[in-house]
Design an enzyme around this catalytic site. Structure first.
Site, PDB file in Angstrom:
ATOM      1  N   CYS A   1       0.811  -1.222   0.000  1.00  0.00           N
ATOM      2  CA  CYS A   1       0.000   0.000   0.000  1.00  0.00           C
ATOM      3  C   CYS A   1       0.840   1.266   0.000  1.00  0.00           C
ATOM      4  O   CYS A   1       0.324   2.360  -0.229  1.00  0.00           O
ATOM      5  CB  CYS A   1      -0.939  -0.009   1.205  1.00  0.00           C
ATOM      6  SG  CYS A   1      -1.966  -1.468   1.230  1.00  0.00           S
TER       7      CYS A   1
ATOM      8  N   HIS B   1      -3.478   6.772   2.724  1.00  0.00           N
ATOM      9  CA  HIS B   1      -3.853   5.485   2.145  1.00  0.00           C
ATOM     10  C   HIS B   1      -5.202   5.076   2.721  1.00  0.00           C
ATOM     11  O   HIS B   1      -5.435   5.189   3.924  1.00  0.00           O
ATOM     12  CB  HIS B   1      -2.776   4.441   2.483  1.00  0.00           C
ATOM     13  CG  HIS B   1      -3.211   3.044   2.196  1.00  0.00           C
ATOM     14  ND1 HIS B   1      -3.761   2.691   0.988  1.00  0.00           N
ATOM     15  CD2 HIS B   1      -3.202   1.924   2.954  1.00  0.00           C
ATOM     16  CE1 HIS B   1      -4.072   1.405   1.023  1.00  0.00           C
ATOM     17  NE2 HIS B   1      -3.746   0.925   2.201  1.00  0.00           N
TER      18      HIS B   1
ATOM     19  N   ASN C   1      -9.892  -0.744   0.140  1.00  0.00           N
ATOM     20  CA  ASN C   1      -8.435  -0.633   0.092  1.00  0.00           C
ATOM     21  C   ASN C   1      -7.945  -1.148  -1.269  1.00  0.00           C
ATOM     22  O   ASN C   1      -8.049  -2.338  -1.553  1.00  0.00           O
ATOM     23  CB  ASN C   1      -7.853  -1.471   1.234  1.00  0.00           C
ATOM     24  CG  ASN C   1      -6.336  -1.428   1.283  1.00  0.00           C
ATOM     25  OD1 ASN C   1      -5.676  -0.978   0.349  1.00  0.00           O
ATOM     26  ND2 ASN C   1      -5.764  -1.914   2.378  1.00  0.00           N
TER      27      ASN C   1
END
Ligand code: ACO
Length: 332
Positions: free
Chosen positions: A114, A255, A285
């Site tokens: 990520c 994020h 996500n």
């Protein structure tokens, strides 16, 4: 001296929406639990024959068009992904370059989960400041549905597919320059988030036993605690190092892993609600794609103005983390 300027943004989200309600028919969960614990309401899922590079190409084409820079002048392409078209080779970056007709580029992938977009931003900045490249296309693209175990309620509720891209160019005008980027990693936490094998180009059904070795496995609660601690420290550090206050940030773009993580870090920085960019509810996500997809939302809503300062902040498997202070500097 050459500085690196963030010129443009583009993103792509697949059409198919996977709702919490649909997930609750697949595993023992509920819309209420998912919204309360993560803030996620739905996520996008790529078509079966749609690869990570296909999504990266769509995001990149938009970023190139919006940059005002011609394709022939792009000299490097870096892709951040943990769900590449093919395991090992060729890199997803080279596939994207050929699909876009970029014939004169250095192209490679990086793996930082990520944090991938912050990592590729830092690499682009370094190449430009060293005078080695002039116009770099950076792409964060993920088909996480190809590496998600849809029988594991601890992970399948979190992840989605998509892509985002940006053009980073050389400038001599320091006021346009990316101010600073911090990146870090600690492999002693490697077992918190792991994917033993696989790729989005693999011809497998994600429930196939043979494919199960490529699924993401996560110790969610432990990851959550390290994420809040690390992200908060990281953003405080980058702001202090550069003598910038929270109120100087126009758009805090974290994020998009979990609304509770974003809220904890935002509160620790005393960020106002209107400074914090949130897309977690609609995309979940998307790992390396999450930050550029979030920047694109602000851009497309008309709220990202030339000269405005973004604070990017990410955390992911590895463990890796990173933050960046980035003015939006489109070509005039
Ligand atoms: N539905 C219902 N119950 C669930 C679900 C679900 N989907 N998932 C877990 N539970 C249960 C657990 O079994 C547990 O039950 P128990 O108390 O009976 O044992 C209970 O809910 C609590 O589980 P926790 O794991 O402690 O729940 P938590 O509040 O930590 O939320 C979550 C889990 C959402 C995964 C959270 O820990 C998280 O977001 N972690 C961080 C993820 C992250 O940021 N990863 C890094 C980036 S990803 C990357 O790099 C690719």
């Amino acid at each position: 001296m050459a500085y690196a300027a963030f010129r443009s943004i583009g993103a792509y989200a697949p059409e198919k929406i996977l709702t919490n309600q649909e997930l609750s028919e697949m595993v023992d969960t509920s819309d209420e639990w998912i919204v309360k614990r993560t803030g996620i309401k739905e996520r996008r899922i790529a078509a079966k024959d749609e690869t990570t590079s296909d999504m990266g190409v769509k995001a990149a084409a938009l970023a190139i068009e919006r940059s005002g820079i011609e394709k022939k002048d792009i000299d490097m392409l870096i892709c951040a992904t943990i769900s590449p078209d093919y395991f090992c080779m060729p890199s997803t970056a080279t596939i994207i370059s050929s699909k876009l007709g970029l014939n004169n580029v250095t192209a490679f992938d990086i793996s930082a989960a990520c944090t991938g977009f912050v990592y590729i931003l830092s690499i682009a900045k370094a190449f430009i400041e060293a005078g080695m490249k002039k116009n770099i296309l950076i792409v964060g693209a993920e088909k996480l549905s190809a590496i998600t175990d849809y029988t594991d309620r601890g992970t399948c509720i979190l992840f989605g597919d998509g892509a985002g891209a940006a053009i980073i160019s050389a400038t001599e005008d320091k006021s346009e320059a990316i101010i600073d980027i911090h990146t870090g990693a600690d492999g002693t936490f490697a077992d918190l988030l792991m994917t033993p094998n696989g790729g989005s180009g693999s011809a497998h059904d994600s429930l196939d036993q043979e494919a199960s070795s490529c699924f993401m496995q996560m110790k969610g609660n432990e990851t959550f605690k390290v994420a809040v601690r690390t992200l908060t420290k990281d953003v405080v550090d980058i702001l202090q190092t550069n003598n910038i206050k929270s109120e100087d940030i126009n758009h805090f773009v974290p994020h998009q892993a979990n609304y509770r993580i974003i809220k904890a870090v935002g509160d620790a920085l005393a960020m106002k609600e209107e400074q914090v960019v949130l897309t977690v509810a609609k995309y979940g996500n998307t790992s390396g794609a999450s930050i550029p997809m979030a920047i694109n939302e602000v851009y497309e809503s008309g709220d990202l103005k030339a000269g405005e300062l973004m604070l990017l902040d990410a955390f992911g498997g590895g463990l890796t983390w990173g933050s960046a202070l980035v003015p939006f500097s489109p070509l005039k």
